[in-house]
Each structure stands twice: as C-alpha cells, then as structure tokens.
Design an enzyme around this catalytic site. Sequence first.
Site, PDB file in Angstrom:
ATOM      1  CB  THR A  14      48.402  38.372  48.029  1.00 46.58           C
ATOM      2  OG1 THR A  14      48.585  38.913  49.340  1.00 46.58           O
ATOM      3  CG2 THR A  14      46.954  37.968  47.855  1.00 46.58           C
ATOM      4  CD  GLU A 131      42.076  38.497  31.042  1.00 45.62           C
ATOM      5  OE1 GLU A 131      41.410  39.475  31.464  1.00 45.62           O
ATOM      6  OE2 GLU A 131      42.147  38.174  29.840  1.00 45.62           O
ATOM      7  CB  VAL A 134      42.962  45.301  33.664  1.00 44.93           C
ATOM      8  CG1 VAL A 134      41.740  46.211  33.720  1.00 44.93           C
ATOM      9  CG2 VAL A 134      44.172  46.067  33.165  1.00 44.93           C
ATOM     10  N   GLY A 136      41.318  41.998  38.016  1.00 48.14           N
ATOM     11  CA  GLY A 136      41.417  40.695  38.679  1.00 48.14           C
ATOM     12  C   GLY A 136      40.882  39.540  37.859  1.00 48.14           C
ATOM     13  N   GLY A 189      41.427  44.855  55.422  1.00 47.13           N
ATOM     14  CA  GLY A 189      42.390  44.427  54.413  1.00 47.13           C
ATOM     15  C   GLY A 189      42.028  44.826  52.997  1.00 47.13           C
ATOM     16  CE  LYS A 207      43.774  47.683  38.828  1.00 52.64           C
ATOM     17  NZ  LYS A 207      42.824  47.507  39.946  1.00 52.64           N
TER      18      LYS A 207
END
Length: 430
Positions: A14, A131, A134, A136, A189, A207
């Site tokens: 993904t 970046e 954590v 997104g 999902g 995170k």
Amino acid sequence: MTRPLSVALAGLGTVGVGVLTLLRQNADIVAAHAGRPVVVTAVSARDRSRDRGVPLAGLRWYDDAVALAADPEADVVVEAIGGAEGTGRAVVEAALAAGKPVVTANKALLAVHGAALGRLAESRGVPLAFEAAVAGGIPVIKALREGLAGNRLTRVAGILNGTCNYILSGMRERGREFAEVLAEAQKLGYAEADPTLDVDGIDAAHKLAILAALAFGRPVDFDSVFVEGIRQISALDIAFAGELGYRIKLLGIARRGEAGIETRVHPCMVPQSAPIARVDGVFNAVVAEGDFVGRVLLEGRGAGAGPTASAVVADLIDIACRRFTPVWSVGSAALSGLPSVPMEAHVGPYYLRLMVVDRPGVIADVTAVLRDLGISLESMLQRGRSPGEAVPVVLVTHETREAAMNAALTRIAELDAVLERPMLIRIEPA
C-alpha cells in the site's frame, strides 16, 4: 536540466504503490518544490507477477531488497516493507552503511532500533527521515523536530491509531459492543485480519516512543512505554462516560516532569469539550505543549496510501534540497539521560465501574477499601434497583496514585458482592 533524484523503493504494498503513484501524478509539483525531478528508478518486492495497478516497466527490479539498498545508481532508499526485524531492518541498515539517505514509514523499526539507526546515520553523515512513521499525513515529526525546536516541550499526546479511534467512535455513535464494531472495521479495511497491534495499543506505543524521543531529546525507549489496549472497553462504559461529560479515546501520552519522562498508551476519558474528544473515525490528532508556543493541535488522516505517501514524498523533497536535521532532533552527544517514570507513579483521577450484587452494605465495603488506601471520591453513579441481582456502580476519584488504585482494584475484586474484576479508566485533562 538538473539531474533527477533517483529513488530505490523497497516494498510495493500500500505505501510503496502510493509513493510511486504520487511521484508520477504530481511530478510537476514535486519537481518545483525539490528543484529537480524525483523519480523511482529501482524497486524490490517479493512477487514480480502480481498486478499492483501501476506500470512498472522500465524500472530496475531486485528480488533481493538488501541488494537494492546498494544500487549504485540510487541516490536515496525508501523502505516500505515494515516490521522491527527482518528485511525491512536489513534494508535500512544496508543503505545507511553504504552512505545512502533513507526514508521510511516503519514505526516499529524506529521504536525498537531507532537509537542505533540514528547513530549509524550520524556516523555516515546521511539523513534518516521518517515523517510517515507517525500519524500518516500529519506533519507532526517536522513540527516537533523543526517548527517547535525553540520550545521546551512538556507534553505530547494524541490519538495515534485510526483503527482504535474508529472502533471507539462507532461504539459511542451506535451503542454497539467492541467485537461488533471491530468486525465492521475489518470488512471496511480499517482493521487488519489480526488486529492485535492496533487494538492492544502496540502500534500507538511505537509511535509514542518516537514522539517522546523527538519532543524531549532523549534516546528512543519503547520498552519504557506503558501499554493497554481497548478490548476491555464496553458499551456500558461508553454510555457512562457520556453521562459524566467525557468521551473515551485511546491516547498516547508523553510528559516531562521533575522525576523524568512518563510515556503511556491506554484508554482515557477526556472532557467532551476538549478538541481532541471531537476527533472521530479513522482520524489522528496530536497535541504538543511548549513553554513559548503554548498548545498546538495537529489533526488529519493517520494512515492509508495517500496520507502516508504524502509524508514520504515530503521527506524525499527535503533530501533533494539537501535539507535535513539530526535524526532525533539533536546529535547523539546532546541527547539527554532523563529517566523513565514508571506507571505506578502516575497521579490522576480515575473512573471505576463495578458490577455488584444489589444488597445492603456493598458500597460501604467498597468505600472502606478506598478510604484505607487514601483514595477520595468525587462522585458516584448507580443505575437500577434489582435486589439480589447485578447492577453497575460507577465511582469517580479525585487525583490519586496508580499504585494505590491497583491495590484497591485487587482488594475490591476479592469482595463477595463484586461479580467481576472492576473496570478502571484513567481520566485525562483536556
């Protein structure tokens, strides 16, 4: 024309496909910001034959991702494999050892091995950018490492896992139990077939360990993070929280105090008026507090191909422009040795739900336990009268120590009238 930045991409899941797609669709925007084109020229994945929905013709293909890391024509390596161990780790270590900049979205790797990787990157004089690791697409790493660099940060907290936030939001909005909303999240999902890393708080803890290292300038320390997930949260607790003026969120919280650094991930009751209480669904949010800036709130999508690719490409643009800062905000020699504060030392108010047999003297027995341990009550709720049957009783305490609350839970659970282990949720200020 300036030579393009050549990217070797390890992993075509993904995240990897999202990065490839963004770099192609927004090539003009990226080139304008980077001062030159940024192009993927080499890739590695386990299955060459799989249709990933993007053309791969013309790219150099490596069956061995570690060999990709040494590609002599690649300027930078993007690791999109994941996992604290195995191939993902090997790719990052090989690339850094070869003197190549690395961009990764791998929070588990950084949480567990980030200190050693930071030293390796520093010794080779190359950036290690993360970046995307954590929250997104929310630029929280850049905010902590650069935007708030002049502040003494005292607290970083947030909703760091979209799956848990979706489940807790669904439980509140539709009055449903954990298992039902988890199954729905899996169908959509938003949750993995094996949701353990998410619902047990481990993903959020990875995170938080990264955020705490950046915020407080100390080596990343995943092992010191207290972790508790959301499996035990019930629709009954969600309803009582609303009645008391709270919402339940899984939060990651890092705080600097006189005794050291406190890092914890667990369900919290937060006031309904708090901005973070209104962050619902799959969204993430991070609050940072500094001595000069005050409180800053960042909110957005914390996962998915688009947001994660956005963060990866932002790091690639920085590398193309030769902009980078030390991996953990400051050089290794300047990292602090602030100690970790154990969870038993935490002080705060608590929500305590009991399922008890409705008979005289039960509440007196419970409050006697709390009194003996120095725990004072702010309020109590009891719903329903069913003599001889089970009824819920909710107690809200004033501030007290975690160690005292744990001792109280053990003693209360031993009372004959208490039918199951009491449910405890920590109450967190706005």
